[in-house]
Write a protein that holds these residues in place. Structure first.
Motif, short mmCIF file in Angstrom:
data_model
loop_
_atom_site.label_atom_id
_atom_site.label_comp_id
_atom_site.label_asym_id
_atom_site.label_seq_id
_atom_site.Cartn_x
_atom_site.Cartn_y
_atom_site.Cartn_z
N LYS A 1 -79.48 -13.43 90.41
CA LYS A 1 -78.72 -12.17 90.39
C LYS A 1 -77.32 -12.40 89.85
CE LYS A 1 -81.13 -10.47 94.51
NZ LYS A 1 -80.96 -10.10 95.93
N ASP A 2 -76.70 -13.51 90.27
CA ASP A 2 -75.36 -13.82 89.77
C ASP A 2 -75.39 -14.22 88.30
OD1 ASP A 2 -73.96 -13.33 92.17
OD2 ASP A 2 -74.55 -15.28 92.96
N VAL A 3 -76.48 -14.88 87.88
CA VAL A 3 -76.63 -15.20 86.45
C VAL A 3 -76.65 -13.91 85.64
CG1 VAL A 3 -78.15 -16.17 84.70
CG2 VAL A 3 -77.80 -17.40 86.84
N ALA A 4 -77.41 -12.92 86.12
CA ALA A 4 -77.49 -11.64 85.41
C ALA A 4 -76.10 -10.99 85.33
CB ALA A 4 -78.47 -10.71 86.12
N ASP A 5 -75.32 -11.10 86.40
CA ASP A 5 -73.96 -10.54 86.38
C ASP A 5 -73.08 -11.28 85.38
OD1 ASP A 5 -74.53 -8.61 88.25
OD2 ASP A 5 -73.85 -9.79 89.96
N LEU A 6 -73.19 -12.60 85.37
CA LEU A 6 -72.42 -13.39 84.40
C LEU A 6 -72.80 -13.03 82.97
CD1 LEU A 6 -72.50 -16.87 86.18
CD2 LEU A 6 -70.45 -15.54 85.70
#
Length: 379
Positions: free
Chosen positions: A64-69
């Protein structure tokens, strides 16, 4: 001499045929699905692949954080080092995905070194990027840095071996199935180990590139990196590389166990993606029904669909997905929050939204529906 492509056994050919059938079904399902959630799913699958491949190397960032990055968010729960590795891998993966339909494409040492620079350039010159290693290399056993798992070929041999690999990528074993060629490209690159660092991710990326160039599925649906990053699978991945590759460069060894491992990965990842496509499609249809009954706009369904499938949505992501301005996106988030469909988490900076008390429970049940992944070799 490179590690050679083995002759497949009847059971392997049967598994390969099943994988082909599933990939054809996936292609048709994706082509018929609404564009909005298909784009959502592609981004989520790319994020999962990046997160998993980096996890294998010890860089941990939640998908999920990868998608945000990937969307430009920087206020995520990850160290600066892990953020840098994620963004570098995203850059390389994005370029790989863009190459899937290039008409005059060909493999070259320059292409591979350029991809390596995208992946590792932020470490240069402390860790040389974009050029072959100039020293010997030793791969340690997982969990024991003093135990040697593998010693790569002498640095003097690397240029010649890479030239041979590039020639094979362009013209070798072209009568073999693309998935088999992709697995062999992975094996040979990781065993040559031509760079001082980043060899594992580069080898997995090269496999993804060959699969994508096969043209059956969009690159986002083609990668097995997510599957390889699962803890049990990662252990088996290291184990089969040890067993097949040998303790030193030894291309005369039997590579069939490596192909069997990859066929299992292709099959099970295709199962996982198909289940996700099915759930995603059902969630979209259920949300459209809820929208008609509850005064939700079609564009707001995009935000609710992402919450159902990934657990959360950010205003900035929704804004980009719908090509609207910040004011419009903010108003939509506020309206969905007031209605109880969403709940805000965190302060203005870094805020995201999760399912609220009024979020349709049937949609959440569909999104979280368990599934069974089978092993084609034990069926």
């Amino acid at each position: 001499m490179l590690y050679g492509t083995p002759r497949l056994e009847p059971v392997d050919l049967d598994v390969l045929e099943q994988v082909d059938a599933m990939r054809d079904q996936l292609r048709h399902a994706v082509q018929q699905a609404p564009m909005k959630w298909t784009q959502d799913l592609r981004k989520a699958l790319t994020a999962s692949a990046i997160a998993a491949s980096n996890t294998i190397e010890g860089y941990r960032v939640d998908a999920k954080d990868v998608a945000d990055l990937m969307d430009g968010e920087r206020d995520v729960e990850a160290s600066d080092e892990n953020k840098a590795e994620t963004l570098a891998y995203q850059q390389a993966m994005t370029y790989i995905q863009s190459l899937h339909d290039v008409a005059d494409f060909y493999y070259s040492k320059e292409l591979l070194n350029s991809l390596h620079w995208m992946l590792q350039g932020h470490h240069h010159p402390i860790k040389t990027a974009g050029q072959w290693r100039k020293t010997s290399i030793r791969i340690t056993a997982p969990g024991d840095e003093l135990a040697t798992d593998y010693e790569g070929p002498d640095q003097e041999l690397v240029p010649g071996l890479m030239a041979e690999l590039v020639a094979w990528l362009n013209g070798g074993d072209l009568d073999s199935h693309v998935l088999i060629r992709a697995a062999m490209a992975h094996l040979n690159l990781v065993k040559i180990h031509p760079w001082s660092d980043g060899n594992g991710r580069m080898s997995r990326s090269l496999q993804t590139l060959l699969i994508a160039r096969g043209g059956v599925l969009a690159p986002e649906f083609s990668s097995i990196e997510e599957w390889l990053g699962m803890p049990g699978n990662t252990w088996e991945y290291y184990k089969v590389l040890r067993e097949v590759g040998g303790p030193v460069w030894s291309p005369e060894r039997d590579t069939l166990p490596w192909i069997k491992f990859n066929l299992l990965a292709y099959h099970q990842q295709a199962q996982r993606v198909q289940r996700r496509v099915d759930r995603s499609n059902e969630c979209w249809m259920q949300l459209m029904e809820a929208a008609e009954a509850g005064g939700i706009t079609e564009r707001q369904v995009t935000a609710l669909h992402e919450v159902a499938m990934t657990g959360r949505v950010r205003r900035s992501r929704y804004e980009k997905a719908e090509a609207i301005n910040t004011q419009q996106a903010t108003r939509d988030m506020q309206a969905l929050t007031r209605s109880g469909l969403l709940t805000a988490v965190g302060q203005t900076k870094g805020r995201y939204y999760v399912a609220g008390p009024a979020f349709p429970q049937n949609v959440l049940a569909t999104a979280q529906r368990p599934h069974t992944i089978t092993n084609p070799y034990s069926a």
